[in-house]
Design an enzyme around this catalytic site. Structure first.
Site, short mmCIF file in Angstrom:
data_model
loop_
_atom_site.label_atom_id
_atom_site.label_comp_id
_atom_site.label_asym_id
_atom_site.label_seq_id
_atom_site.Cartn_x
_atom_site.Cartn_y
_atom_site.Cartn_z
N ASP A 1 -8.16 -53.46 -16.27
CA ASP A 1 -6.97 -52.76 -16.92
C ASP A 1 -6.65 -53.99 -18.18
OD1 ASP A 1 -6.79 -50.35 -15.68
OD2 ASP A 1 -5.33 -51.35 -14.12
N LYS A 39 -5.20 -49.70 -4.92
CA LYS A 39 -5.55 -50.85 -5.81
C LYS A 39 -5.46 -52.19 -4.87
CE LYS A 39 -5.47 -49.30 -10.41
NZ LYS A 39 -4.79 -49.55 -11.76
#
Ligand code: ATR
Length: 277
Positions: free
Chosen positions: A107, A70
């Site tokens: 997210d 990520k």
């Protein structure tokens, strides 16, 4: 070969076998009758960049990225959204037609959408929030809560320095609370979020005294296996509004799917049931 190109997308991580993303995107593709494929890719960190550079030439329109890529995804991207920059990690990449890589982090968006869908009366401005945990997931939650208008956030983590690091990144609206006193911060909080892995299958339970919790506070857990954690069960018994973490997983996938495959998928009980099978 002839005819229109079939868009390809997928998820890159290591390990990747446990990922629910292929089931989620695959189910939406079939249900919506859209052409496209979504594949899991187990890629080691040393191969990540090469794989990323190869995928657009192989017909990929984008990918999700997960642990441990990520942060690397942000570094390799040419265009990074503000929210991904703030969180310091990307989970959704789009391969632009001009060859550039666009990186986003959905997210926090997924976290807020899950609350809005399952607790429509939730008001970010109603009072402070209490966040347990200071890992990667907490960064996304803090960013999205502040963006939604939460006035102040009490943040508690077993390893206090990690919470302090988030405080210095996110500013003075974050107040760090000792882990042993985490129960105290719940008393004034309108929103309570567990971002730790405690309560997940195979992990210890999250044990935090809930006695001071206000009736009507919203309590949510990012853990979705099991769906009803001890935290959510006890909060529900006390008359709080509770929201489980499965919806966040589903909602965070929506922007990528829409961009890659051209239509916005619906988050409903059917897709939840598929993921719980
Ligand atoms: P994620 O990206 O999912 O947030 P992470 O960065 O590994 O994952 O963070 C895990 C979180 O769960 C951290 O807040 C961690 O606390 P520490 O920073 O002290 O490690 C928390 N956590 C994990 N196991 C824990 C335990 N047994 N007790 C308390 N907190 C725990």
């Amino acid at each position: 070969m002839s005819g229109p190109k079939i868009p390809l997308a997928g998820v890159i991580g290591s390990p990747i076998a446990h990922s629910k993303s292929p089931l989620l995107h695959g189910t939406w593709l079939r249900k919506m009758g859209l052409p496209g494929h979504y594949v899991p890719m187990d890629v080691a960190p040393e191969d990540f960049e090469q794989v990323l550079r190869t995928l657009p030439k192989a017909g990929f329109v984008g990918v999700n990225v997960t642990v441990p890529h990520k942060e690397a995804a942000i570094r390799l991207a040419d265009v990074v959204t503000d929210r991904a920059t703030l969180i310091g990690a990307a989970n959704t990449l789009i391969f632009l037609e001009d060859g550039r890589i666009h990186a986003d982090n959905t997210d926090g968006y997924g976290f807020i959408e899950n609350l809005r869908q399952n607790a429509p009366d939730w008001d970010a401005n109603a009072g402070p929030a209490a966040v347990l945990g200071a890992g990667g997931a907490a960064r996304a939650v803090l960013a999205s809560l502040l963006d939604a208008g939460v006035p102040e956030i009490f943040l508690s983590n077993r390893t206090r320095v990690r919470a302090e690091a988030l405080q210095s990144d996110f500013g003075t609206k974050i107040k760090v609370v000792d882990w042993v006193q985490a129960g105290n911060m719940l008393e004034d909080s309108a929103t309570v979020v567990n971002t730790t892995s405690l309560g997940m299958v195979g992990q210890q339970e999250l044990r935090v005294p809930l006695d001071g919790l206000q009736k009507g506070a919203l309590v949510t857990d990012l853990v979705y296996n099991p769906l009803q954690t001890r935290l959510l069960r006890e909060a529900e018994e006390m008359g709080c509004v509770t929201v489980d973490g499965l919806g966040m997983l589903i909602h965070q996938a929506v922007p990528g799917f829409e961009r890659w495959f051209g239509q916005r998928p619906v988050v409903d009980a059917d897709i939840r049931a598929v993921l719980l099978r």
